[in-house]
Design a protein around this motif. Structure first.
Motif, mmCIF file in Angstrom:
data_model
loop_
_atom_site.group_PDB
_atom_site.id
_atom_site.type_symbol
_atom_site.label_atom_id
_atom_site.label_comp_id
_atom_site.label_asym_id
_atom_site.label_seq_id
_atom_site.Cartn_x
_atom_site.Cartn_y
_atom_site.Cartn_z
ATOM 1 N N SER A 448 -10.952 -5.062 3.868
ATOM 2 C CA SER A 448 -10.835 -4.285 2.639
ATOM 3 C C SER A 448 -9.379 -3.933 2.339
ATOM 4 C CB SER A 448 -11.675 -3.006 2.744
ATOM 5 O OG SER A 448 -11.541 -2.211 1.587
ATOM 6 N N HIS A 452 -8.136 -5.292 -1.359
ATOM 7 C CA HIS A 452 -7.889 -4.375 -2.475
ATOM 8 C C HIS A 452 -7.406 -3.013 -1.996
ATOM 9 C CE1 HIS A 452 -11.962 -3.657 -1.124
ATOM 10 N NE2 HIS A 452 -12.376 -4.773 -1.653
ATOM 11 N N SER A 456 -2.916 -5.206 0.128
ATOM 12 C CA SER A 456 -3.384 -6.267 -0.770
ATOM 13 C C SER A 456 -2.247 -7.036 -1.431
ATOM 14 C CB SER A 456 -4.300 -5.674 -1.842
ATOM 15 O OG SER A 456 -3.627 -4.664 -2.580
ATOM 16 N N GLU A 557 -16.707 -10.454 -2.274
ATOM 17 C CA GLU A 557 -15.427 -9.752 -2.169
ATOM 18 C C GLU A 557 -14.315 -10.706 -1.757
ATOM 19 O OE1 GLU A 557 -14.924 -5.548 -0.777
ATOM 20 O OE2 GLU A 557 -16.967 -5.877 -0.042
ATOM 21 N N ALA A 561 -11.787 -10.573 -4.496
ATOM 22 C CA ALA A 561 -10.859 -9.494 -4.144
ATOM 23 C C ALA A 561 -11.171 -8.222 -4.931
ATOM 24 C CB ALA A 561 -9.401 -9.899 -4.356
ATOM 25 N N LEU A 562 -12.417 -8.080 -5.406
ATOM 26 C CA LEU A 562 -12.861 -6.880 -6.108
ATOM 27 C C LEU A 562 -13.666 -5.994 -5.178
ATOM 28 C CD1 LEU A 562 -14.030 -8.491 -9.496
ATOM 29 C CD2 LEU A 562 -11.845 -7.367 -9.011
ATOM 30 N N GLU A 563 -13.704 -4.694 -5.463
ATOM 31 C CA GLU A 563 -14.456 -3.756 -4.636
ATOM 32 C C GLU A 563 -15.955 -3.866 -4.925
ATOM 33 O OE1 GLU A 563 -12.684 0.197 -3.909
ATOM 34 O OE2 GLU A 563 -11.235 -0.376 -5.446
ATOM 35 N N ASP A 566 -17.108 -0.184 -8.319
ATOM 36 C CA ASP A 566 -15.925 0.306 -9.017
ATOM 37 C C ASP A 566 -16.371 0.882 -10.356
ATOM 38 O OD1 ASP A 566 -13.515 0.864 -10.159
ATOM 39 O OD2 ASP A 566 -12.633 -1.126 -9.840
ATOM 40 N N ASP A 594 -10.587 -14.539 -7.579
ATOM 41 C CA ASP A 594 -9.255 -13.945 -7.460
ATOM 42 C C ASP A 594 -8.203 -14.954 -7.933
ATOM 43 O OD1 ASP A 594 -6.929 -12.699 -6.723
ATOM 44 O OD2 ASP A 594 -7.342 -12.664 -4.568
#
Length: 677
Positions: A448, A452, A456, A557, A561-563, A566, A594
């Motif tokens: 993690s 992000h 990151s 993810e 590369a996103l949570e 959100d 990404d």
């Protein structure tokens, strides 16, 4: 006691006494062997006399440091850095530098795969004389370059013809529309030559000369160890630096033995023989008295039983604890052993630390040593008295529920051993001042963090690294399921990375032992929002496919590369799994990926990401029967990694074309799962 048994014991004691008195041993111990092996330098290709932190050829891994293994099969040794191979042109022990060159630019400027030179900052850093050259690929043809510092060259990659440029300066608006760019370091002297006359031949020559790297591998500790007569190495068990001494390994240096032992034994060999002979005599006398006592006791017991005519009873067989499908009923099996935590120095086979020792190790839980803050406690960096670096998890409160999670994690981790699972070193007493768990320290943060979080922007998670993370995480989960354990909190925050970006799955506070003879376990849903299996949330039925769902979120993810959750995204996209399923169904995978991965520009990455997205789609099905097992997930990931996509024709495709191969049948609507915590 039978006469021949007494004779055997006497002969054994006599043999040991003779060996001690003679002052010699028949073989070297393992400790002595490591000291001797690490004392010898080794040759690798055309580089001679290599020592710590490197290993390779006939030099064992424990004599080096992880990340510095050399391949000695060629004239120029090779080293792997962040899954990329470099030729080692020279090693300077005094300055702790090595000169390396990229292997993919030895003949031309058009390698099959395009990737930047990236380093693990915890191990390596560029020397001061390193300068970057940027090479651009897939650029629009502009005729002859107008700048003296901009050189054009033709390129063919996977049969695709393209135009490329390279430059030693920056800020060229002409190159903004190029498909790819690669940064390659060169030495300052070579850089200056290119600035004077930028030709393809000079650039290839500069790359071939290599660039300098400074290494960091506990060198200060190694100096201390060497000055005390020891040999530097690495303990694979404790995952820490080791100083191999002539008698045994130590943490930092080979401290001199007390005078009563080594000095006196060496200076007075006759007294050594006399002392050992006396000790042997005493042992023999003691053993003889003990044997006589045992014989007398047996005779008295037999006479007593005979006089009372009482048969000798056999001990009752141990009863096996029944396995229950109700998790709340498994607590007594755990708590029945919790009293052992105060009876000795181990609990379920792991060491019990005192609170004072861990308080001292973490500088009294200094806030500056905090590594992370989770749903159950804060994790601190600490150094034990023996020099080992550890991570100490301090549970927020000492109540019945926390105590159950505390003991649950100890019981599970104490019986699991896997290279991709974090190692539990110990804990505090269940009835102590606080509930503390002590793990091996994993220095490179979480997945993690790199996707992000605070790391990151480092750009270290290239697609090959992300693929490796997915495979190693799947390997760990498949091992857990084969051991009848469900993790129940799989997420990128619980996937740790070491200095070489290898995976260590952590946090087993919510994990559950899963009986093999049942289809599911009924329990209240727990976990982290965005990762919880929707069927588990709706039906309160936990299965191994619940971990598969969570792993599917992890795959998305890694791709995006996103949570996982959100609230700043559009309300339909707050939950990443829902957004991903919609994007894949609408053949808009390119909108999810990404941008750092180069999905629209790199053919190989595009094909692999598409295949992984299809697998993630299967993992995210709402009905658990539709999801693959973790073993199947692992097999598919390994097959994707080995697939030779580079052999296919790399022509320019519509960015939606490959998405058509993904599953198109929509699953039932997914729901946002709340955190029961």
């Amino acid at each position: 006691m039978r006469p021949h048994l007494l004779l055997a014991i006497s002969c054994f004691i006599l043999f040991i006494t003779i060996i001690f008195v003679s002052g010699s041993t028949p073989v070297f111990s393992a400790d002595e062997e490591r000291y001797l092996n690490c004392r010898n330098l080794f040759d690798c290709g055309n580089i001679k006399g290599i020592g710590y932190p490197f290993s390779g050829s006939n030099r064992p891994d424990y004599c080096g440091y992880p990340g510095f293994e050399l391949n000695c099969s060629n004239q120029d040794p090779e080293i792997t850095i962040i899954q990329s191979t470099y030729r080692v042109l020279g090693i300077n022990k005094q300055s702790r530098t090595l000169n390396v060159a990229r292997t993919d630019y030895t003949e031309n400027l058009c390698p099959t795969l395009l990737f930047n030179t990236t380093l693990n900052p915890n191990l390596l850093s560029y020397t001061k004389d390193a300068h970057n050259i940027t090479i651009y690929y897939g650029c629009p043809t502009q005729g002859s370059p107008t700048s003296h510092f901009l050189t054009q060259f033709p390129c063919s990659i996977n049969t695709t013809e393209m135009t490329g440029y390279f430059t030693a300066t920056t800020d060229f608006s002409l190159l903004e529309s190029c498909a790819n760019s690669v940064i390659v370091p060169v030495r300052e002297s070579a850089y200056e030559q290119i600035m004077k006359d930028a030709t393809v031949a000079k650039l290839l020559g500069a790359i071939g000369q290599g660039f300098g790297l400074e290494w960091k591998a506990n060198d200060t500790l190694c100096d201390t160890c060497n000055s005390s007569g020891g040999q530097c190495g690495y303990n694979q068990t404790t995952k820490a630096f080791a100083c191999y001494c002539a008698d045994q390994p130590r943490d930092f240096n080979c401290l001199p033995s007390p005078p009563s032992q080594s000095t006196k034994e060496t200076s007075n060999p006759d007294s050594l023989k006399i002392g050992l002979s006396t000790a042997g005599t005493v042992v023999c006398v003691f053993l003889g008295c003990w044997i006589v006592t045992i014989i007398q006791r047996k005779r008295r017991k037999a006479a007593l039983l005979k006089s009372k005519d009482i048969p000798v009873a056999t001990p009752p067989s141990s009863k096996r604890l029944a396995t229950s499908t109700n998790l709340s009923q498994t607590i007594p099996a755990i708590t029945s052993s919790k009293s052992d935590i105060n009876k000795g120095s181990t609990y379920f086979g792991v060491r019990v630390f005192s609170y004072n020792e861990l308080e001292e190790a973490t500088s009294y839980f200094d806030s500056s040593k905090e590594l992370g803050d989770g749903g159950f406690g804060t994790v601190y960096y600490g150094v034990l008295r023996d020099g080992r670096a550890v991570a100490v998890k301090r549970l927020y409160e000492n109540n019945l529920r926390r105590a159950e999670q505390f003991m649950n994690e100890i019981e599970i981790l104490a019986h699991l051993r896997h290279t991709n699972l974090v190692t539990l070193h110990g804990c505090t007493s269940r009835h102590g001042r606080e509930l503390l768990l002590v793990y091996e320290y994993i220095p490179n943060g979480t997945v993690s963090d790199h996707l992000h979080g605070k790391q990151s922007n480092a750009g270290l998670l290239t697609w090959p690294v992300r693929m490796s993370i997915a495979i190693e995480t799947a390997c760990a989960l498949a091992y857990l399921h084969s051991s009848d354990v469900i993790h129940r909190d799989v997420k990128t925050n619980n996937i740790l990375l070491d200095n070489d970006f290898h995976v260590k799955v952590a946090d087993f506070g919510l994990s559950r032992l899963f009986p093999t003879d049942v289809t599911h376990v009924s329990t209240a849903p727990q976990g982290t929002p965005g990762y919880v299996d929707p069927e588990y949330f709706q039906c309160y039925q936990l299965t191994d496919r619940s971990d598969v769902y969570s792993f599917g979120v992890v795959l998305i993810e890694l791709i995006s590369a996103l949570e996982a959750v959100d609230t700043n995204r559009h309300r339909h996209d707050i939950n990443l799994s829902i957004m991903a399923v919609n994007k894949i169904q609408n053949q808009a995978l390119n909108e999810l990926v990404d941008p750092f991965l180069g999905f629209d520009k790199d053919f190989v990455v595009r094909k692999m990401v598409t295949s992984v997205a299809e697998l993630a789609f299967r993992c995210l099905q709402q009905q658990r029967e539709m999801r693959p097992t973790m073993v199947e997930v692992l097999e598919i990931l390994r097959r994707i990694e080995k697939e030779n996509y580079g052999a296919e024709k790399a022509h320019v495709l519509d960015t939606r074309e490959d998405d058509s191969g993904l599953l198109k049948h929509p699953p039932p609507a997914l729901e946002l799962s709340p955190d029961s915590e």
